[in-house]
Write a protein that holds these residues in place. Structure first.
Motif, PDB file in Angstrom:
ATOM      1  N   VAL A  30       1.699  -1.337 -14.129  1.00  0.00           N
ATOM      2  CA  VAL A  30       3.169  -1.054 -14.033  1.00  0.00           C
ATOM      3  C   VAL A  30       3.454  -1.719 -12.604  1.00  0.00           C
ATOM      4  O   VAL A  30       2.842  -1.691 -11.790  1.00  0.00           O
ATOM      5  N   GLU A  31       4.663  -2.495 -12.694  1.00  0.00           N
ATOM      6  CA  GLU A  31       4.995  -3.352 -11.801  1.00  0.00           C
ATOM      7  C   GLU A  31       6.297  -2.713 -11.295  1.00  0.00           C
ATOM      8  O   GLU A  31       6.982  -2.268 -11.719  1.00  0.00           O
ATOM      9  N   TYR A  32       6.292  -2.633  -9.778  1.00  0.00           N
ATOM     10  CA  TYR A  32       7.329  -2.094  -8.963  1.00  0.00           C
ATOM     11  C   TYR A  32       7.808  -3.251  -8.200  1.00  0.00           C
ATOM     12  O   TYR A  32       7.342  -3.698  -7.344  1.00  0.00           O
ATOM     13  N   ASP A  33       9.056  -3.928  -8.558  1.00  0.00           N
ATOM     14  CA  ASP A  33       9.578  -4.821  -7.766  1.00  0.00           C
ATOM     15  C   ASP A  33      10.651  -4.393  -6.546  1.00  0.00           C
ATOM     16  O   ASP A  33      11.728  -3.640  -7.083  1.00  0.00           O
ATOM     17  N   VAL A  34      10.164  -4.616  -5.463  1.00  0.00           N
ATOM     18  CA  VAL A  34      10.761  -3.739  -4.177  1.00  0.00           C
ATOM     19  C   VAL A  34      12.289  -4.445  -4.103  1.00  0.00           C
ATOM     20  O   VAL A  34      12.832  -3.818  -3.365  1.00  0.00           O
ATOM     21  N   TYR A  35      12.456  -5.705  -4.471  1.00  0.00           N
ATOM     22  CA  TYR A  35      13.727  -6.171  -4.439  1.00  0.00           C
ATOM     23  C   TYR A  35      14.677  -5.635  -5.475  1.00  0.00           C
ATOM     24  O   TYR A  35      16.096  -5.487  -5.156  1.00  0.00           O
ATOM     25  N   GLU A  36      14.319  -5.529  -6.615  1.00  0.00           N
ATOM     26  CA  GLU A  36      14.988  -5.102  -7.641  1.00  0.00           C
ATOM     27  C   GLU A  36      15.605  -3.781  -7.497  1.00  0.00           C
ATOM     28  O   GLU A  36      16.573  -3.091  -7.803  1.00  0.00           O
ATOM     29  N   ASN A  37      14.374  -2.836  -6.854  1.00  0.00           N
ATOM     30  CA  ASN A  37      14.882  -1.414  -6.888  1.00  0.00           C
ATOM     31  C   ASN A  37      14.224  -1.148  -5.288  1.00  0.00           C
ATOM     32  O   ASN A  37      12.970  -0.577  -5.109  1.00  0.00           O
ATOM     33  N   PRO A  38      15.014  -1.175  -4.204  1.00  0.00           N
ATOM     34  CA  PRO A  38      14.523  -0.980  -3.015  1.00  0.00           C
ATOM     35  C   PRO A  38      14.056   0.292  -2.623  1.00  0.00           C
ATOM     36  O   PRO A  38      13.060   0.483  -1.498  1.00  0.00           O
ATOM     37  N   MET A  39      14.313   1.515  -3.390  1.00  0.00           N
ATOM     38  CA  MET A  39      13.572   2.737  -3.072  1.00  0.00           C
ATOM     39  C   MET A  39      12.129   2.578  -3.358  1.00  0.00           C
ATOM     40  O   MET A  39      11.382   3.559  -2.690  1.00  0.00           O
ATOM     41  N   TYR A  40      11.720   1.508  -4.020  1.00  0.00           N
ATOM     42  CA  TYR A  40      10.257   1.223  -4.151  1.00  0.00           C
ATOM     43  C   TYR A  40       9.418   1.329  -2.720  1.00  0.00           C
ATOM     44  O   TYR A  40       8.421   1.258  -2.521  1.00  0.00           O
ATOM     45  N   ILE A  41      10.235   0.393  -1.753  1.00  0.00           N
ATOM     46  CA  ILE A  41       9.772   0.304  -0.414  1.00  0.00           C
ATOM     47  C   ILE A  41       9.440   1.591   0.170  1.00  0.00           C
ATOM     48  O   ILE A  41       8.289   1.761   0.952  1.00  0.00           O
ATOM     49  N   GLN A  42      10.214   2.553   0.213  1.00  0.00           N
ATOM     50  CA  GLN A  42       9.907   3.851   0.830  1.00  0.00           C
ATOM     51  C   GLN A  42       8.607   4.575   0.175  1.00  0.00           C
ATOM     52  O   GLN A  42       7.841   5.195   0.768  1.00  0.00           O
ATOM     53  N   GLU A  43       8.593   4.348  -1.114  1.00  0.00           N
ATOM     54  CA  GLU A  43       7.351   4.941  -1.868  1.00  0.00           C
ATOM     55  C   GLU A  43       6.186   4.307  -1.381  1.00  0.00           C
ATOM     56  O   GLU A  43       5.209   4.889  -1.367  1.00  0.00           O
ATOM     57  N   LEU A  44       6.362   3.134  -1.455  1.00  0.00           N
ATOM     58  CA  LEU A  44       5.044   2.207  -0.930  1.00  0.00           C
ATOM     59  C   LEU A  44       4.649   2.684   0.555  1.00  0.00           C
ATOM     60  O   LEU A  44       3.415   2.856   0.722  1.00  0.00           O
ATOM     61  N   GLN A  45       5.584   2.754   1.328  1.00  0.00           N
ATOM     62  CA  GLN A  45       5.457   3.167   2.728  1.00  0.00           C
ATOM     63  C   GLN A  45       4.656   4.644   2.780  1.00  0.00           C
ATOM     64  O   GLN A  45       4.006   4.893   3.590  1.00  0.00           O
ATOM     65  N   GLN A  46       4.876   5.531   1.760  1.00  0.00           N
ATOM     66  CA  GLN A  46       4.177   6.844   1.976  1.00  0.00           C
ATOM     67  C   GLN A  46       2.974   6.823   1.229  1.00  0.00           C
ATOM     68  O   GLN A  46       2.139   7.749   1.648  1.00  0.00           O
ATOM     69  N   ARG A  47       2.663   5.879   0.591  1.00  0.00           N
ATOM     70  CA  ARG A  47       1.307   5.603  -0.031  1.00  0.00           C
ATOM     71  C   ARG A  47       0.440   4.774   0.547  1.00  0.00           C
ATOM     72  O   ARG A  47      -0.730   5.011   0.345  1.00  0.00           O
ATOM     73  N   THR A  48       0.775   3.737   1.414  1.00  0.00           N
ATOM     74  CA  THR A  48      -0.214   3.026   2.275  1.00  0.00           C
ATOM     75  C   THR A  48       0.292   2.469   3.409  1.00  0.00           C
ATOM     76  O   THR A  48       1.648   2.493   3.662  1.00  0.00           O
ATOM     77  N   THR A  49      -0.434   2.080   4.304  1.00  0.00           N
ATOM     78  CA  THR A  49      -0.210   1.240   5.559  1.00  0.00           C
ATOM     79  C   THR A  49       0.049  -0.247   5.293  1.00  0.00           C
ATOM     80  O   THR A  49       0.395  -0.952   6.231  1.00  0.00           O
ATOM     81  N   GLY A  50      -0.365  -0.581   4.146  1.00  0.00           N
ATOM     82  CA  GLY A  50      -0.246  -1.939   3.744  1.00  0.00           C
ATOM     83  C   GLY A  50       1.198  -2.575   3.877  1.00  0.00           C
ATOM     84  O   GLY A  50       2.025  -1.743   3.160  1.00  0.00           O
ATOM     85  N   ARG A  51       1.435  -3.531   4.451  1.00  0.00           N
ATOM     86  CA  ARG A  51       2.651  -4.179   4.601  1.00  0.00           C
ATOM     87  C   ARG A  51       2.853  -5.387   3.868  1.00  0.00           C
ATOM     88  O   ARG A  51       3.992  -6.163   4.079  1.00  0.00           O
ATOM     89  N   THR A  52       1.863  -6.035   3.512  1.00  0.00           N
ATOM     90  CA  THR A  52       1.974  -7.254   2.615  1.00  0.00           C
ATOM     91  C   THR A  52       2.117  -6.915   1.083  1.00  0.00           C
ATOM     92  O   THR A  52       1.926  -6.141   0.434  1.00  0.00           O
TER      93      THR A  52
END
Length: 80
Positions: A30-52
């Motif tokens: 499952v691909e989450y494109d953070v530019y297509e759907n910016p809410m994925y950025i917040q979700e990602l930040q809650q799941r990991t400290t990885g920023r790349t």
């Protein structure tokens, strides 16, 4: 089959390589494109400290990025 999720952004060469590796192995993801759907950025930040990008999860566990995915593939940890 393992549940694989990948957070990507447009223009990311490592994202392209990671998706190609998974596809060539015949693995669904499952691909989450953070530019297509910016809410994925917040979700990602809650799941990991990885920023790349990409950020890859297998069975809800953070694997890291493309380099770490490649290491897992070399040790044959990516299986159908």
């Amino acid at each position: 089959m393992a549940k694989i999720e990948i957070y990507t952004r447009p223009g990311c060469g490592y994202c392209t390589h990671a998706k190609r590796l998974l596809t060539n192995k015949g693995l669904d993801y499952v691909e989450y494109d953070v530019y297509e759907n910016p809410m994925y950025i917040q979700e990602l930040q809650q799941r990991t400290t990885g920023r790349t990008y990409p950020q890859i999860f297998i069975e809800e566990l953070s694997v890291g990025g493309f380099t770490e995915l490649l290491e897992n593939e070399q040790f044959n940890l990516l299986k159908k």
